[in-house]
Design a protein around this motif. Structure first.
Motif, PDB file in Angstrom:
ATOM      1  N   SER A  28      41.411  46.921  36.387  1.00  0.00           N
ATOM      2  CA  SER A  28      40.032  46.406  35.943  1.00  0.00           C
ATOM      3  C   SER A  28      38.981  47.238  36.686  1.00  0.00           C
ATOM      4  O   SER A  28      39.246  47.324  38.109  1.00  0.00           O
ATOM      5  CB  SER A  28      40.240  45.036  36.454  1.00  0.00           C
ATOM      6  N   VAL A  29      37.786  47.563  35.936  1.00  0.00           N
ATOM      7  CA  VAL A  29      36.788  48.232  36.641  1.00  0.00           C
ATOM      8  C   VAL A  29      35.640  47.643  36.008  1.00  0.00           C
ATOM      9  O   VAL A  29      35.378  47.065  35.081  1.00  0.00           O
ATOM     10  CB  VAL A  29      36.801  49.841  36.179  1.00  0.00           C
ATOM     11  N   CYS A  30      34.590  47.567  36.825  1.00  0.00           N
ATOM     12  CA  CYS A  30      33.377  47.034  36.651  1.00  0.00           C
ATOM     13  C   CYS A  30      31.937  47.739  36.878  1.00  0.00           C
ATOM     14  O   CYS A  30      32.235  48.745  37.438  1.00  0.00           O
ATOM     15  CB  CYS A  30      33.090  45.610  37.429  1.00  0.00           C
ATOM     16  N   ASN A  31      30.942  47.277  35.982  1.00  0.00           N
ATOM     17  CA  ASN A  31      29.849  47.924  36.129  1.00  0.00           C
ATOM     18  C   ASN A  31      28.553  46.942  35.731  1.00  0.00           C
ATOM     19  O   ASN A  31      28.570  46.572  34.780  1.00  0.00           O
ATOM     20  CB  ASN A  31      29.467  49.077  35.191  1.00  0.00           C
ATOM     21  N   GLY A  32      28.134  46.187  36.805  1.00  0.00           N
ATOM     22  CA  GLY A  32      27.146  45.254  36.500  1.00  0.00           C
ATOM     23  C   GLY A  32      27.940  43.846  36.029  1.00  0.00           C
ATOM     24  O   GLY A  32      28.907  43.318  36.377  1.00  0.00           O
ATOM     25  N   ILE A  36      35.991  46.083  32.169  1.00  0.00           N
ATOM     26  CA  ILE A  36      37.039  46.828  31.348  1.00  0.00           C
ATOM     27  C   ILE A  36      38.379  46.533  31.884  1.00  0.00           C
ATOM     28  O   ILE A  36      38.555  47.003  32.904  1.00  0.00           O
ATOM     29  CB  ILE A  36      36.750  48.255  31.096  1.00  0.00           C
ATOM     30  N   ILE A  37      39.221  45.926  31.161  1.00  0.00           N
ATOM     31  CA  ILE A  37      40.499  45.733  31.747  1.00  0.00           C
ATOM     32  C   ILE A  37      41.691  46.585  30.884  1.00  0.00           C
ATOM     33  O   ILE A  37      41.727  46.399  29.657  1.00  0.00           O
ATOM     34  CB  ILE A  37      40.933  44.125  31.773  1.00  0.00           C
ATOM     35  N   ASP A  48      31.211  41.932  28.261  1.00  0.00           N
ATOM     36  CA  ASP A  48      29.712  41.960  28.675  1.00  0.00           C
ATOM     37  C   ASP A  48      29.478  40.659  29.047  1.00  0.00           C
ATOM     38  O   ASP A  48      29.315  39.741  28.140  1.00  0.00           O
ATOM     39  CB  ASP A  48      29.162  42.768  27.798  1.00  0.00           C
ATOM     40  N   ASP A  49      29.178  40.303  30.252  1.00  0.00           N
ATOM     41  CA  ASP A  49      28.841  38.883  30.875  1.00  0.00           C
ATOM     42  C   ASP A  49      29.674  37.929  30.319  1.00  0.00           C
ATOM     43  O   ASP A  49      29.516  36.773  29.648  1.00  0.00           O
ATOM     44  CB  ASP A  49      27.345  38.656  30.268  1.00  0.00           C
ATOM     45  N   GLY A  50      31.016  38.366  30.235  1.00  0.00           N
ATOM     46  CA  GLY A  50      31.992  37.288  29.898  1.00  0.00           C
ATOM     47  C   GLY A  50      32.522  37.260  28.446  1.00  0.00           C
ATOM     48  O   GLY A  50      33.342  36.481  28.102  1.00  0.00           O
ATOM     49  N   VAL A  51      31.816  38.135  27.737  1.00  0.00           N
ATOM     50  CA  VAL A  51      31.919  37.806  26.275  1.00  0.00           C
ATOM     51  C   VAL A  51      32.596  39.254  25.993  1.00  0.00           C
ATOM     52  O   VAL A  51      32.024  40.234  26.135  1.00  0.00           O
ATOM     53  CB  VAL A  51      30.621  37.688  25.558  1.00  0.00           C
ATOM     54  N   LYS A  52      33.784  38.849  25.187  1.00  0.00           N
ATOM     55  CA  LYS A  52      34.390  40.271  24.585  1.00  0.00           C
ATOM     56  C   LYS A  52      33.507  41.047  23.768  1.00  0.00           C
ATOM     57  O   LYS A  52      32.871  40.923  22.790  1.00  0.00           O
ATOM     58  CB  LYS A  52      35.537  39.791  23.577  1.00  0.00           C
TER      59      LYS A  52
END
Length: 106
Positions: A28-32, A36-37, A48-52
Motif C-alpha cells: 500500500s502506498v499513499c500520496n495525500g 494505491i493497494i 481517492d479520499d476513501g472512494v474507489k
C-alpha cells in the motif's frame, strides 16, 4: 498419453505464472488522500479520499533492469510505473501521474 497431457498442462501453467509476477504480500502506498493497494493476487485498487477511483490488474516487469510495475486499467489501458523497491521486496516509493507515492501513515 494421459501422463504426457498432465505434464504439458503443468509446464504451461508454470510458464503463465512465471510471466505474471506480483508482490508476495499486499503493498500500500499513499500520496495525500490517494492510496494505491497492490494485492498479492495481481489486482490493484486506487482510492481517492476513501472512494474507489481506479482498479485493474498489474504485473512486475523484471525484463528492463529497472523496477517497473505495469498497470492494466479497465478498458485495456496500460501504464508503466517505475518504483523503488524496499529491502523486503515491496515498494519504498513510486511515481504515478507525476505524483510521488510513499508509505501510508494510516
Amino acid at each position: 498419453m494421459k501422463k504426457l497431457l498432465v505434464v504439458l498442462l503443468a509446464v504451461l501453467g508454470l510458464t503463465l505464472n512465471a510471466n505474471a509476477v506480483s508482490f508476495r504480500s499486499t503493498q500500500s502506498v499513499c500520496n495525500g488522500t490517494e492510496q494505491i493497494i497492490f494485492y498479492s493476487n495481481g489486482n490493484f485498487t486506487m482510492f481517492d479520499d476513501g472512494v474507489k477511483a481506479l482498479s485493474g490488474t498489474y504485473t512486475i516487469d523484471r525484463t528492463t533492469g529497472t523496477s517497473v510495475i505495469v498497470l492494466f486499467l479497465e478498458g485495456d489501458n496500460e501504464i508503466h510505473v517505475t518504483y523503488t523497491p524496499s529491502n523486503t521486496g515491496g515498494i519504498r516509493s513510486m511515481t504515478f501521474r507525476g505524483n510521488r507515492f510513499g508509505p501510508c501513515a494510516r
